[in-house]
Design a protein around this motif. Structure first.
Motif, short mmCIF file in Angstrom:
data_model
loop_
_atom_site.label_atom_id
_atom_site.label_comp_id
_atom_site.label_asym_id
_atom_site.label_seq_id
_atom_site.Cartn_x
_atom_site.Cartn_y
_atom_site.Cartn_z
N MET A 37 0.81 -1.21 0.00
CA MET A 37 0.00 0.00 0.00
C MET A 37 0.85 1.27 0.00
O MET A 37 0.38 2.34 -0.36
N LYS A 38 2.12 1.15 0.41
CA LYS A 38 3.00 2.33 0.46
C LYS A 38 4.13 2.25 -0.58
O LYS A 38 5.21 2.77 -0.38
N LYS A 39 3.83 1.58 -1.68
CA LYS A 39 4.86 1.34 -2.70
C LYS A 39 5.30 2.63 -3.39
O LYS A 39 6.38 2.69 -3.97
N ASN A 40 4.47 3.69 -3.37
CA ASN A 40 4.88 4.95 -3.98
C ASN A 40 6.19 5.46 -3.39
O ASN A 40 7.04 6.00 -4.10
N TYR A 41 6.34 5.26 -2.09
CA TYR A 41 7.49 5.81 -1.37
C TYR A 41 8.59 4.76 -1.19
O TYR A 41 9.78 5.07 -1.30
N TYR A 42 8.19 3.50 -0.92
CA TYR A 42 9.18 2.47 -0.59
C TYR A 42 9.45 1.49 -1.72
O TYR A 42 10.43 0.74 -1.66
N GLY A 43 8.61 1.46 -2.74
CA GLY A 43 8.80 0.55 -3.86
C GLY A 43 8.07 -0.77 -3.67
O GLY A 43 7.53 -1.07 -2.60
N ASN A 44 8.02 -1.57 -4.73
CA ASN A 44 7.46 -2.91 -4.68
C ASN A 44 8.52 -3.88 -4.17
O ASN A 44 9.67 -3.51 -3.95
N ILE A 45 8.16 -5.13 -4.00
CA ILE A 45 9.10 -6.08 -3.41
C ILE A 45 10.36 -6.23 -4.26
O ILE A 45 11.46 -6.40 -3.73
N GLU A 46 10.24 -6.11 -5.59
CA GLU A 46 11.42 -6.24 -6.44
C GLU A 46 12.38 -5.06 -6.27
O GLU A 46 13.56 -5.17 -6.61
N ASP A 47 11.88 -3.95 -5.73
CA ASP A 47 12.73 -2.80 -5.45
C ASP A 47 13.40 -2.91 -4.09
O ASP A 47 14.37 -2.20 -3.81
N ILE A 48 12.87 -3.77 -3.25
CA ILE A 48 13.34 -3.89 -1.87
C ILE A 48 14.35 -5.03 -1.70
O ILE A 48 15.32 -4.91 -0.95
N VAL A 49 14.13 -6.14 -2.41
CA VAL A 49 14.98 -7.32 -2.25
C VAL A 49 16.29 -7.15 -3.02
O VAL A 49 16.29 -6.79 -4.20
N GLN A 50 17.42 -7.43 -2.36
CA GLN A 50 18.73 -7.31 -2.99
C GLN A 50 19.41 -8.66 -3.21
O GLN A 50 20.22 -8.80 -4.12
N ASN A 51 19.09 -9.64 -2.39
CA ASN A 51 19.66 -10.97 -2.57
C ASN A 51 18.68 -11.99 -2.03
O ASN A 51 17.92 -11.70 -1.10
N ILE A 52 18.68 -13.16 -2.63
CA ILE A 52 17.76 -14.24 -2.24
C ILE A 52 18.54 -15.52 -2.11
O ILE A 52 19.40 -15.84 -2.94
N LYS A 53 18.26 -16.27 -1.06
CA LYS A 53 18.79 -17.63 -0.93
C LYS A 53 17.63 -18.58 -1.17
O LYS A 53 16.63 -18.53 -0.45
N ILE A 54 17.78 -19.46 -2.16
CA ILE A 54 16.69 -20.35 -2.54
C ILE A 54 17.23 -21.77 -2.71
O ILE A 54 18.28 -21.98 -3.34
N VAL A 55 16.53 -22.74 -2.16
CA VAL A 55 16.89 -24.14 -2.30
C VAL A 55 16.10 -24.71 -3.48
O VAL A 55 14.88 -24.75 -3.45
#
Length: 542
Positions: free
Chosen positions: A314-332
């Motif tokens: 709901m506050k993506k205008n200021y903080y961005g969507n999840i793709e703008d927030i995540v910098q690294n992912i660990k995935i199995v």
């Protein structure tokens, strides 16, 4: 070929390499239509209990209250979802919309929300006049659970994972709540029907190494894994195929919910994927930082779920969507664990595999942790609202905000029907002063300004940031609003409008129990199509 379909709950596959006793017993007799068949199911469940007891003894768990559950967690571990979440609808068990037929008032139970305890005196009038919803009718009683088929048990898989988990459950209610998302038809089935297929067991890993062992065992023994976060999915990704004959394991990630580190110099934090949104916000607040990511489901959804669904907040205008927030992912994945070698913010070559993971709904693997960008916790949080003569005026105002890059944390434009709907779900002011101010404001808008109460629209606003940032945003926004005949309507309306978001799914449950269907839809279109889309959608549903 295991790699290609391993994580999908919607693909078709009939081969089975490891056939357990439970499946052999149930295959020829599974039916819930007769007493005889039900007796057979009971016997199958008893056998599963016996097998689980043998497994418990084998892995060294001696004391256990529930024979269908093995739990290594402490009292501080995340509670199973069925202990606090409704079994027949959305949300917390203590929160529900009810209607007193004698008084003609609606009520919101519980105490956890700003609108909890509200008396809805205008609900019946609005519902019956505006949408022909007869709220005073007797609600249709809904079930508090389903009959659940005995599980398929892949003993080789369970033996392979040993004690490498935090909790393992064959409990029927736990299996049920992990066998669905929250699409309209899934919620209806919760209340009045059943599912064609249930998760066979629920497995809670406690760390990344647990997930690696579980994934390897599932590949080796041909077992289906469904990564599970908050279960708020609305794309049928959690719907299970009745044709799936392998053991289905719901991999609940909510016990992997720790903040591993916070780096305030580089403004990064490493978080386990199972943390729930509100818990993440509360924990980061201790460090004076936040993510700012707040989807409608923030009370129940998880960081891993946001990544898997490419979530927007709901506050993506200021903080961005999840793709703008995540910098690294660990995935199995079925081929091993994947993550970037360093937490660099960007590289110039591609493709970026993380963009395939985001929105993949768990098809490529199990996200166990992520490095995310953080912000300093906002100095100011200011609600407000602006009223416009019509939805068209408001839509043009929204376009100008985007054009001039004026971006409050949240801005939502609601049309006239939504505005009156929100008013019907608000308590009337108790004090004479507030009631008088309401009447004065209504007189000013309708009589002096000439706004038609059946045409006006409202933009609800939330500003966040430093004092200087907020003051600048407010000044520019009010200037733009004035160009479109917008008038400030106050912080209270803005706050009510923002918080109403958390009530929407409860409202859907309420009207469904009165044989009425309501649903919210989300889409994205060019500015040139906004007004026509809204008008045509409403016409198509009238």
């Amino acid at each position: 070929d295991n790699v290609s379909f391993f994580f999908s709950s919607r693909r078709r596959h009939t081969r089975q390499r490891s056939v357990s006793w439970a499946r052999r017993c149930v295959q020829e007799t599974v039916s819930t239509q007769s007493t005889w068949d039900y007796w057979l199911m009971e016997k199958a469940t008893e056998k599963v209990t016996e097998k689980l007891k043998v497994l418990r003894d084998h892995i060294g768990k001696v004391t256990q209250v529930d024979p269908m559950i093995i739990d290594y967690g402490s009292s501080k571990e995340a509670k199973p979802k069925n202990e606090y979440f409704k079994m027949n609808g959305w949300g917390f068990k203590d929160t529900k919309i009810t209607f007193d037929r004698q008084k003609g008032y609606g009520y919101i139970t519980g105490s956890r929300y700003s609108f909890s305890g509200a008396v809805l005196k205008e609900l019946q009038k609005f519902a019956e006049k505006e949408v022909e919803f007869i709220v005073s009718n007797e609600p249709i009683p809904c079930q508090d659970g389903m009959k659940v088929d005995p599980p398929y048990v892949n003993e080789a898989f369970l033996a392979e994972i040993g004690n490498n988990f935090s909790r393992l459950s064959f409990d029927d209610r736990e299996r049920t709540i992990h066998s669905h998302g929250h699409t309209l038809h899934e919620v209806y089935a919760l209340k009045y029907g059943t599912f064609e297929r249930f998760a066979d067991c629920v497995l809670y890993p406690g760390c990344h190494e647990h997930v690696e062992i579980i994934v390897k065992a599932a590949i080796k023994h041909n077992t289906v894994l469904i990564p599970y976060g908050g279960g708020t999915n609305v794309t049928k990704a959690l719907e299970l195929s009745p044709e799936e004959k392998r053991m289905i394991v719901s991999l609940d990630m909510t016990r992997m919910n720790k903040i591993k580190w916070v780096d305030k110099k580089n403004m990064l934090a490493c978080i386990e994927a199972g943390i729930i949104g509100t818990d993440l916000d509360n924990e980061l607040k201790k460090y004076g930082v936040c993510t700012g990511h707040e989807p409608d489901s923030v009370e129940f959804s998880t960081l891993g779920g946001w990544i898997a669904t490419r979530a927007s907040g709901m506050k993506k205008n200021y903080y961005g969507n999840i793709e703008d927030i995540v910098q690294n992912i660990k995935i199995v994945t079925p081929l091993g664990t994947y993550e970037k070698q360093s937490n660099w913010p960007r590289i110039s070559n591609g493709p970026d595999l993380f963009h395939m993971i985001m929105g993949s709904e768990g098809l490529f693997g199990v996200v166990t942790e992520a490095v995310i960008r953080i912000r300093n916790y906002a100095e100011m949080h200011v609600f407000d609202s602006v009223i416009f003569p019509s939805f068209e005026h408001g839509a043009h105002f929204m376009r100008d905000l985007a054009k001039h890059r004026v971006t409050p944390a949240s801005v939502r434009l609601v049309d006239n029907l939504q505005f009156r709907f929100a008013t019907a779900f608000s308590s009337q002011p108790e004090s004479l002063k507030k009631r008088l101010l309401q009447r004065i404001a209504k007189f000013y808008l309708t009589t002096i300004q000439g706004y038609d109460p059946y045409k006006l629209a409202v933009a609800t606003l939330l500003f966040e940031g430093s004092k200087e940032e907020v003051e600048y945003q407010k000044k520019r926004l009010y200037e733009i609003a004035a160009l479109h005949q917008g008038i400030r309507a106050g912080a209270e309306n803005g706050k009510k409008g923002y918080n109403l978001t958390f009530l929407i799914a409860y409202i859907r449950d309420f009207v469904m129990e009165h044989n009425f269907i309501a649903e919210s839809l989300e889409t994205s279109v060019p500015w040139t199509n906004v007004i026509s889309l809204c008008e045509n959608t409403k016409k198509a549903n009238l």
